[in-house]
Design a protein around this motif. Structure first.
Motif, PDB file in Angstrom:
ATOM      1  N   ALA A   1      17.213  57.578  18.014  1.00  0.00           N
ATOM      2  CA  ALA A   1      17.425  58.977  17.652  1.00  0.00           C
ATOM      3  C   ALA A   1      18.925  59.218  17.515  1.00  0.00           C
ATOM      4  O   ALA A   1      19.719  58.770  18.344  1.00  0.00           O
ATOM      5  CB  ALA A   1      16.834  59.899  18.716  1.00  0.00           C
ATOM      6  N   THR A   2      19.309  59.907  16.456  1.00  0.00           N
ATOM      7  CA  THR A   2      20.717  60.193  16.187  1.00  0.00           C
ATOM      8  C   THR A   2      21.393  60.830  17.390  1.00  0.00           C
ATOM      9  O   THR A   2      22.517  60.468  17.753  1.00  0.00           O
ATOM     10  CB  THR A   2      20.843  61.100  14.950  1.00  0.00           C
ATOM     11  OG1 THR A   2      20.359  60.369  13.816  1.00  0.00           O
ATOM     12  CG2 THR A   2      22.257  61.542  14.702  1.00  0.00           C
ATOM     13  N   ASP A   3      20.721  61.781  18.038  1.00  0.00           N
ATOM     14  CA  ASP A   3      21.310  62.495  19.171  1.00  0.00           C
ATOM     15  C   ASP A   3      21.560  61.602  20.377  1.00  0.00           C
ATOM     16  O   ASP A   3      22.323  61.972  21.267  1.00  0.00           O
ATOM     17  CB  ASP A   3      20.425  63.677  19.580  1.00  0.00           C
ATOM     18  CG  ASP A   3      20.392  64.778  18.537  1.00  0.00           C
ATOM     19  OD1 ASP A   3      21.287  64.806  17.651  1.00  0.00           O
ATOM     20  OD2 ASP A   3      19.471  65.609  18.586  1.00  0.00           O
ATOM     21  N   ASP A   4      20.925  60.425  20.429  1.00  0.00           N
ATOM     22  CA  ASP A   4      21.103  59.507  21.556  1.00  0.00           C
ATOM     23  C   ASP A   4      22.295  58.573  21.391  1.00  0.00           C
ATOM     24  O   ASP A   4      22.659  57.866  22.323  1.00  0.00           O
ATOM     25  CB  ASP A   4      19.845  58.654  21.758  1.00  0.00           C
ATOM     26  CG  ASP A   4      18.685  59.439  22.338  1.00  0.00           C
ATOM     27  OD1 ASP A   4      18.909  60.565  22.832  1.00  0.00           O
ATOM     28  OD2 ASP A   4      17.552  58.920  22.291  1.00  0.00           O
TER      29      ASP A   4
ATOM     30  N   GLU B   1      26.192  57.724  20.800  1.00  0.00           N
ATOM     31  CA  GLU B   1      27.566  58.202  20.891  1.00  0.00           C
ATOM     32  C   GLU B   1      28.492  57.052  20.521  1.00  0.00           C
ATOM     33  O   GLU B   1      28.482  56.001  21.166  1.00  0.00           O
ATOM     34  CB  GLU B   1      27.876  58.678  22.319  1.00  0.00           C
ATOM     35  CG  GLU B   1      29.261  59.242  22.472  1.00  0.00           C
ATOM     36  CD  GLU B   1      29.537  59.697  23.903  1.00  0.00           C
ATOM     37  OE1 GLU B   1      30.679  59.519  24.355  1.00  0.00           O
ATOM     38  OE2 GLU B   1      28.605  60.225  24.548  1.00  0.00           O
TER      39      GLU B   1
ATOM     40  N   GLN C   1      22.442  54.226   7.950  1.00  0.00           N
ATOM     41  CA  GLN C   1      21.880  55.578   7.980  1.00  0.00           C
ATOM     42  C   GLN C   1      21.232  55.850   6.637  1.00  0.00           C
ATOM     43  O   GLN C   1      21.878  55.705   5.598  1.00  0.00           O
ATOM     44  CB  GLN C   1      22.997  56.594   8.236  1.00  0.00           C
ATOM     45  CG  GLN C   1      22.587  58.031   8.072  1.00  0.00           C
ATOM     46  CD  GLN C   1      21.617  58.478   9.125  1.00  0.00           C
ATOM     47  OE1 GLN C   1      21.859  58.269  10.290  1.00  0.00           O
ATOM     48  NE2 GLN C   1      20.526  59.083   8.714  1.00  0.00           N
TER      49      GLN C   1
ATOM     50  N   GLN D   1      17.569  61.880  11.213  1.00  0.00           N
ATOM     51  CA  GLN D   1      17.276  61.975  12.645  1.00  0.00           C
ATOM     52  C   GLN D   1      17.409  60.623  13.355  1.00  0.00           C
ATOM     53  O   GLN D   1      17.320  60.550  14.576  1.00  0.00           O
ATOM     54  CB  GLN D   1      15.877  62.562  12.876  1.00  0.00           C
ATOM     55  CG  GLN D   1      14.718  61.652  12.508  1.00  0.00           C
ATOM     56  CD  GLN D   1      14.291  61.690  11.047  1.00  0.00           C
ATOM     57  OE1 GLN D   1      15.081  61.946  10.152  1.00  0.00           O
ATOM     58  NE2 GLN D   1      13.018  61.420  10.798  1.00  0.00           N
TER      59      GLN D   1
ATOM     60  N   ARG E   1      19.494  56.644  13.690  1.00  0.00           N
ATOM     61  CA  ARG E   1      20.595  55.707  13.434  1.00  0.00           C
ATOM     62  C   ARG E   1      20.009  54.308  13.605  1.00  0.00           C
ATOM     63  O   ARG E   1      19.361  54.013  14.612  1.00  0.00           O
ATOM     64  CB  ARG E   1      21.762  55.887  14.408  1.00  0.00           C
ATOM     65  CG  ARG E   1      22.485  57.203  14.257  1.00  0.00           C
ATOM     66  CD  ARG E   1      23.278  57.238  12.948  1.00  0.00           C
ATOM     67  NE  ARG E   1      24.040  58.459  12.805  1.00  0.00           N
ATOM     68  CZ  ARG E   1      23.627  59.544  12.175  1.00  0.00           C
ATOM     69  NH1 ARG E   1      22.430  59.596  11.647  1.00  0.00           N
ATOM     70  NH2 ARG E   1      24.405  60.596  12.071  1.00  0.00           N
TER      71      ARG E   1
END
Length: 141
Positions: A46-49, A51, A84, A90, A92
């Motif tokens: 998930a993209t949000d995971d 960094e 991507q 949503q 990576r």
């Protein structure tokens, strides 16, 4: 388990908070170019995971799927880092070689197998897709 990753020179690093939604081996011609003739092996997070730190160099092209694919790598040492797809912001797609060991990840699926060279050995235990597979299911909350 959190995952970490770094390029060969250490200029680009990553911390990944979640588990991958899929781990795939890709035999498309573009991935074969990136991987010197072999498939790429990728963990989809998930993209949000994800960094990232450091400066990535990117290149984009329209893939056979019709989607714009952006590939990112370390501009200093050339280590492939991630891809991507315009169709799946949503996620990576992290290159397995970028992730620090031991991560325990292994491909579950082989995709774009119609593009694999005749000499390719594809594990018969892997689920296969001749071309573009369906999107992975979202990560479980």
């Amino acid at each position: 388990m959190p995952y970490t990753g770094s390029c060969a020179c250490g200029a680009v690093t990553a911390t990944i908070a979640g588990e991958p939604v899929a781990v795939r081996q890709c035999w498309c011609r573009q991935c074969q170019r990136v991987a010197a003739g072999s498939p790429t092996t990728n963990a989809i997070f998930a993209t949000d995971d994800v960094e990232l730190s450091g400066t990535l160099t990117t290149t984009s092209y329209v893939a056979e799927s019709g989607n714009t694919l952006t590939q990112s790598f370390c501009g200093l040492c050339g280590t492939p880092v991630l891809a991507q797809s315009s169709a799946r912001p949503q996620f990576r797609t992290m290159r397995i070689g970028f992730l620090d060991q031991p991560h325990g990840l292994a491909p579950q699926v082989a995709i774009w197998t119609d593009d694999a060279p005749a000499w390719a050995h594809i594990d018969p235990a892997l689920e296969r897709f001749a071309r573009q597979p369906p999107a992975p299911a979202p990560a479980k909350a």
